[in-house]
Design a protein around this motif. Structure first.
Motif: not given
Length: 330
Positions: A229-232, A237-240
């Motif tokens: 689910w890329p929208a999440l 956050g975009a990265t960990w």
């Protein structure tokens, strides 16, 4: 935070949470004192708070001469004020004096502050801290017991229905309960009341607070989650690294509001999917919040904060001070 510009009250609150984890805490203390001297406070009324924080930092590094100098400057800034921040600075001064072997002066500083136990919610904490440092833990327990008895007598009513209903009494009860536990004293009726109120408060928080803000995705789960689910990435956050930084900042914020027993809620993609059930989209805000609430009510939580030299809560294997602790300041 570089203390090169005007400091706001919010800046001071952030520094209170992060200064001890800075690379040079004593430098932060000196910068705070210089900011006061140079008139670099957005609100000049914050001078006492800034100098008290500088004193706390210096005390934590056993620089007692500097700590005493800062706290004396804080008391000068407070002048004739007799509110809780000024009383807290006087209690800090007593604590520093105890550490410096000047017990008579410390005791003389504390005695006039005793009535504050029934006036200020935070007085129980700062007076107990000072008395314990001075080897007067049993006296602190007696002070707190008498304060509880006084407030209960003044209420003249049934048991408080909640922590909010108890008001100042809640803080005195909790401090007394923790102190008696540390002293190895048996439970009494006031301890039982403290535990009942704490349970009610915890249940209310579980029911009303956005547990989703503390939902933590370990690295492998984060990769799987955002891959499916890329929208999440907007929510987590975009990265960990960004995910961990958001969580650390939220935990610091909650700690600053007085929340205790904080923990992150480690989630899994399979757990989220199972919670949502077949035919429903696990990624909806409603399903994620419900999953977080379920985790919050369970036992698989990671307590926060760890000790500075302990393993970080995120599972990286690094020490907390080298991993997520600095993330709150980014």
């Amino acid at each position: 935070m570089a203390l090169t510009s005007e400091l706001t009250s919010a800046d001071l609150a952030d520094l209170r949470q992060s200064a001890l984890g800075a690379a040079d805490p004593l430098g932060v203390a000196a910068d705070l004192a210089h900011a006061v001297e140079a008139g670099r406070l957005a609100d000049p009324q914050d001078a006492g708070l800034a100098l008290t924080l500088a004193a706390e930092i210096a005390e934590s590094r056993t620089k007692l001469d500097a700590a005493l100098r800062y706290v004396d400057a804080a008391l000068d800034a407070y002048g004739k004020r007799d509110d809780s921040p000024a009383a807290a600075a006087r209690a800090l001064r007593a604590r520093i004096l105890f550490r410096a072997g000047r017990a008579d002066e410390a005791n003389a500083e504390l005695e006039p502050l005793r009535p504050g136990l029934t006036q200020y919610p935070d007085a129980a904490a700062y007076l107990t801290a000072a008395l314990v440092v001075g080897g007067r833990g049993r006296d602190a327990e007696q002070w707190l017991t008498e304060a509880v008895q006084q407030v209960l007598a003044e209420r003249g009513a049934a048991e408080p229905a909640s922590a909010d209903d108890a008001g100042l009494l809640f803080f005195v009860l909790q401090q007394r309960h923790r102190l008696r536990h540390a002293l190895g004293m048996p439970h009494d009726t006031h301890d039982n009341l403290a535990e009942r109120l704490e349970t009610k408060l915890a249940n209310a928080q579980v029911a009303t607070e956005p547990a989703g803000d503390l939902l933590f995705w370990p690295q492998a789960e984060f990769t799987a989650l955002t891959g499916q689910w890329p929208a999440l990435t907007e929510a987590y956050g975009a990265t960990w690294d960004e995910h961990r930084a958001r969580l650390e900042r939220e935990l610091v914020r909650l700690a600053g509001t007085g929340r205790g027993d904080l923990a992150v809620l480690p989630g899994t993609v399979s757990g989220l999917t199972a919670h949502a059930g077949s035919g429903d989209d696990p990624a909806t805000a409603e399903n994620r919040a419900g999953y977080a609430q379920r985790l919050q009510a369970g036992t698989a939580k990671i307590s926060w904060p760890p000790e500075r030299n302990a393993a970080c809560w995120c599972g990286s294997g690094l020490k907390y001070k080298k991993c997520c602790l600095p993330r709150s300041r980014r």
